[in-house]
Scaffold this active site. Sequence first.
Site, PDB file in Angstrom:
ATOM      1  N   CYS A  12       0.825  -1.208   0.000  1.00  0.00           N
ATOM      2  CA  CYS A  12       0.000   0.000   0.000  1.00  0.00           C
ATOM      3  C   CYS A  12       0.866   1.268   0.000  1.00  0.00           C
ATOM      4  CB  CYS A  12      -0.918  -0.003   1.223  1.00  0.00           C
ATOM      5  SG  CYS A  12      -0.024   0.067   2.794  1.00  0.00           S
ATOM      6  N   CYS A  15       3.033   1.697   3.040  1.00  0.00           N
ATOM      7  CA  CYS A  15       4.197   0.811   3.024  1.00  0.00           C
ATOM      8  C   CYS A  15       5.300   1.382   2.134  1.00  0.00           C
ATOM      9  CB  CYS A  15       3.797  -0.582   2.543  1.00  0.00           C
ATOM     10  SG  CYS A  15       2.563  -1.350   3.620  1.00  0.00           S
TER      11      CYS A  15
END
Length: 81
Positions: A12, A15
Amino acid sequence: MTIDVKVYGPGCKRCDTTAQMVADAAAKLGAEVSVEKVTDYAAIAMAGVVSTPGISINGKLVHAGGLPDDAALEGWLSDAR
């Protein structure tokens, strides 16, 4: 010595941002790091990460859930030297 950093998460935006924060903190400290993104759910669970993104440094889980604090990140990398 290269510091081994793993960023755990499904890939994501948070991240990706976390991985970039690690790279930026390492550059600021002049530390050599190897950053690996771990997206496999089984590997994330085996690392003990229950909330992503997670960060391990040299095999030790130091953070899980949300973006890390810049100062804490720099401290973890400094301690790993």
